[in-house]
Enzyme design. Structure first.
Site, PDB file in Angstrom:
ATOM      1  N   SER A 178       0.656   9.665  -0.909  1.00 24.19           N
ATOM      2  CA  SER A 178      -0.724   9.278  -0.385  1.00 24.19           C
ATOM      3  C   SER A 178      -1.657  10.263  -0.742  1.00 24.19           C
ATOM      4  O   SER A 178      -1.803  10.782  -1.954  1.00 24.19           O
ATOM      5  CB  SER A 178      -0.497   9.189   1.197  1.00 24.19           C
ATOM      6  OG  SER A 178      -1.603   8.455   1.518  1.00 24.19           O
ATOM      7  N   ARG A 248      -7.510   6.448  14.779  1.00 31.43           N
ATOM      8  CA  ARG A 248      -5.996   6.127  14.335  1.00 31.43           C
ATOM      9  C   ARG A 248      -5.271   4.864  14.455  1.00 31.43           C
ATOM     10  O   ARG A 248      -4.608   4.701  13.645  1.00 31.43           O
ATOM     11  CB  ARG A 248      -5.428   7.367  15.352  1.00 31.43           C
ATOM     12  CG  ARG A 248      -3.802   7.465  15.373  1.00 31.43           C
ATOM     13  CD  ARG A 248      -3.250   7.855  13.763  1.00 31.43           C
ATOM     14  NE  ARG A 248      -2.141   8.403  13.696  1.00 31.43           N
ATOM     15  CZ  ARG A 248      -1.449   8.815  12.536  1.00 31.43           C
ATOM     16  NH1 ARG A 248      -2.198   9.136  11.318  1.00 31.43           N
ATOM     17  NH2 ARG A 248      -0.250   9.138  12.657  1.00 31.43           N
ATOM     18  N   ASP A 344       3.449  -1.803   0.085  1.00 29.77           N
ATOM     19  CA  ASP A 344       2.445  -0.823   0.454  1.00 29.77           C
ATOM     20  C   ASP A 344       0.995  -1.577   0.051  1.00 29.77           C
ATOM     21  O   ASP A 344       0.719  -1.595  -1.275  1.00 29.77           O
ATOM     22  CB  ASP A 344       2.460   0.468  -0.319  1.00 29.77           C
ATOM     23  CG  ASP A 344       1.518   1.476  -0.275  1.00 29.77           C
ATOM     24  OD1 ASP A 344       0.494   1.091   0.625  1.00 29.77           O
ATOM     25  OD2 ASP A 344       1.703   2.719  -0.483  1.00 29.77           O
ATOM     26  N   HIS A 377       2.993   1.293   3.349  1.00 28.12           N
ATOM     27  CA  HIS A 377       2.742   2.637   2.697  1.00 28.12           C
ATOM     28  C   HIS A 377       3.441   3.848   3.290  1.00 28.12           C
ATOM     29  O   HIS A 377       3.998   4.646   2.823  1.00 28.12           O
ATOM     30  CB  HIS A 377       1.094   2.870   3.014  1.00 28.12           C
ATOM     31  CG  HIS A 377       0.569   4.220   2.524  1.00 28.12           C
ATOM     32  ND1 HIS A 377       0.270   4.489   1.309  1.00 28.12           N
ATOM     33  CD2 HIS A 377       0.053   5.172   3.182  1.00 28.12           C
ATOM     34  CE1 HIS A 377       0.157   5.674   1.194  1.00 28.12           C
ATOM     35  NE2 HIS A 377      -0.228   6.389   1.872  1.00 28.12           N
ATOM     36  N   ASP A 378       3.874   3.848   4.647  1.00 29.94           N
ATOM     37  CA  ASP A 378       4.535   4.682   5.320  1.00 29.94           C
ATOM     38  C   ASP A 378       6.042   4.980   4.838  1.00 29.94           C
ATOM     39  O   ASP A 378       6.707   5.844   5.085  1.00 29.94           O
ATOM     40  CB  ASP A 378       4.761   4.597   7.081  1.00 29.94           C
ATOM     41  CG  ASP A 378       3.676   5.018   7.625  1.00 29.94           C
ATOM     42  OD1 ASP A 378       2.943   5.919   7.084  1.00 29.94           O
ATOM     43  OD2 ASP A 378       3.860   4.849   8.889  1.00 29.94           O
TER      44      ASP A 378
END
Lengths: 410, 410
Positions: A178, A248, A344, A377-378
């Site tokens: 990232s 967040r 992602d 993405h994680d």
């Protein structure tokens, strides 16, 4: 490149020159939890892309594993937006495992029994490196918005000063996912002679319009909170918790895939069989998101969130090379390995392909793997055996080519 | 089904029975801008899914085109989350064209020279239909959170009462996109005998975990604004503008595709050549999003945003039919046409396919088109010639089958 200045922890603190000395020590202050810190004084200012000098720079960092005598086994790990230097140790703020313990540690793909791993809190961060919550030496109060904006290149230049300080001239590898991957790309472009190999994961050579948009929502959420106080909340003794939690929550959705959210929560209700017909967290996914927001505000500074998201938005590596990404890697001898994940949608495979095409055009040594995963993405932070195998193979091959002995027992 | 009560605008207002009368008239009050309103008193309460009765219901609506003598040319158009009854006329609040003038109007696919089009503000809305900003008859003050939560089925049941009131027994077609499409599906399931054809566009039979998550972020943004005041902002003379704007910004990203954002804005800067290194809107996409947020709060009620998003989250049509979606359409004689868009990631084609499979399993008459578009979810509101052709063909064929004469000049 800043010249190497050896650490001098014995320099007298009260001395006028001490302010200017580079020093490394563990501090106990709240903004610097249990990490070594490198300090650079006005004689070694960091010239920022914003066009100003940062006269007092400090960098919080962690290291794992021994540096060998030849200083050839150093691996720099770069963290993502809300990460920190605690990649592979218990985080002193959250009490949770390091954010990349899946990949970094004894016997792990980035093997701390073989490599000397360095991870530094980014410039603009809030874990010991200079950022908007740091004390502005000109006023004695937290910088707030008086801290100049920083870029990914500024972050990398600060890390280069840290490596000089640590006496490490060349890195066996720079790795990160990232925003960490953006730093990897910037390292390879800015300091090709210092980077033997580069492992950018789930990243892009420039931030997309959609990603800028999501960041802008997060910043607006923070700045809409009356407790943000124009960025002066620390001086005024408040914290824009609510705005930062909303930021967040919005970001967290983008880190997961629709499939992962569905697999994890689906439409399951929270502790009951029928909806409450109210605005409490009815669905498990709501409760999960609220928890993510609440946990985050306990560990992260709101202004740092503004600064670091802005650095990502500004990132456009090609722009510094006449708009041609391949020129960023011209003549590079660095070995590259890129990794993306099928689900992602924040940094989709297409972004990695663009980088691979540019590296191919510049004649660089590059391999690329798109990993099938539904984790979004994680995925780069999670249990992904294929990522581990790729990272292990790439690091091992780079290490041998760089002259390191084979790993023990292999 | 509520029995039809003819409009009686002449009923004396002061009369005790007047409260119970159904009346239609144009009102000038702020919460009811220039629309006819149907009112239902305590003798015709709406039973809500939340398990309570709504004793005073009013519905703001618009109609276009003439109802034919046989009352067989009525088309109900259902609006999306932040839409209203002004589908095809100048919106009295924003001064902008109606939200579906691309599709509804003289000579348009939903041809108001041929059809009698009805569009009603949804239950829970803020444009003349009962919602949290309406006056609570029990207190004389705005409901706020004392308004019971509503569901998509409640919205549809309210629309059925309106149709009774208007003397329309059967609809030639029910059409709508996004949340409008959810209402279309609910109409077909709840009132199959009243729906000759159904056109659900860019929709789903249940809201996904990711979509619930995005809605929850929006609600948290609203509720985090101190000016929300626990939902009592109207009574206290304030408005949670900042929170609602953030909610809208986050939602707006989900309505567009990454490609559309890239095509529209890319990484272009706002009115300058180099970034400002500040937190003003540097990029055009930031400025655009901020504008979207600011414009939205001028026209939409914050509590309505909570209620209507919640209604979407609760929507799971199969859940009312033992978890088997096909059972919702068992024995249905309604003709269905579903449309999805390739770049819609909020209501992806897969969601439409799930509905098509259920309709096939129930033996219903169904056609389906996935339209190639890079405009994302918003495509259903935009210039999409393929959508227009499909809607025109479907409506025309349904009209002929329902016994209407062919369109003039065709």
């Amino acid at each position: 490149m800043t010249s190497f200045v050896p650490p001098d922890a014995s320099a007298p603190k009260a001395d006028a020159e001490a302010e200017d000395a580079v020093e490394t020590r563990a501090r106990q202050e709240a903004d610097d939890p249990h990490s070594p810190v490198a300090r650079f004084g006005p004689s070694q200012p960091l010239r920022l892309d914003a066009g100003v000098l940062l006269p007092h720079l400090q960098i919080g960092y962690q290291t794992y594993g021994e540096l060998n005598a030849a200083r050839t086994n150093a691996v720099l790990v770069c963290h993502a937006l809300t990460g920190d230097q605690h990649a592979a140790n218990l985080n002193p703020v959250t009490g949770k495992p390091g954010w990349w313990e899946t990949l970094v540690g004894p016997g792990k793909p980035i093997d701390t029994e073989r490599f000397h791993v360095i991870c530094a809190n980014v410039l603009g961060g809030c874990m010991g490196t200079t950022g908007p919550s740091s004390t502005n030496p000109a006023t004695g109060r937290p910088y707030g918005l008086d801290m100049p904006l920083v870029t990914i290149r500024d972050m990398v230049n600060a890390q280069a000063m840290l490596l000089d300080h640590l006496g490490i001239d060349k890195l066996l590898c720079v790795a990160g996912g990232s925003m960490g991957g953006m730093q990897v790309l910037q390292w390879a472009a800015s300091y090709p002679e210092r980077v033997f190999s580069a492992l950018p994961i789930a990243t892009a050579a420039r931030h997309s319009a959609q990603n800028i948009a999501f960041h802008e929502v997060g910043r607006q959420a923070v700045m809409a909170d009356p407790d943000w106080r124009g960025g002066r909340y620390l001086a005024e003794g408040v914290m824009p918790y609510r705005g930062l939690a909303v930021a967040r929550m919005a970001a967290h959705i983008t880190y997961m895939s629709d499939q992962a959210l569905h697999r994890k929560f689906g439409r399951r209700l929270q502790d009951r069989a029928t909806p409450t017909f109210g605005f409490d967290a009815d669905f498990q996914v709501e409760s999960y998101l609220r928890h993510q927001g609440e946990a985050f505000v306990q560990r992260f500074d709101a202004n740092s969130y503004l600064y670091v998201t802005r650095a990502m938005d500004y990132f456009d590596l090609a722009a510094d090379y006449d708009g041609v990404l391949a020129h960023a890697f011209k003549g590079s001898k660095t070995r590259f390995c890129l990794v993306s994940f099928t689900s992602d949608w924040l940094f989709p495979t297409e972004d990695s392909r663009t980088i691979v095409h540019a590296l191919n055009a510049s004649g660089a040594n590059v391999s690329f793997a798109e990993i099938e995963s539904d984790k979004g993405h994680d995925a780069f932070l999670l249990e992904e055996p294929e990522l581990f195998a790729i990272a292990h193979g790439f690091l091992d091959s780079a290490a041998r080519a760089f002259g390191l002995p084979p790993a023990r027992g292999r």
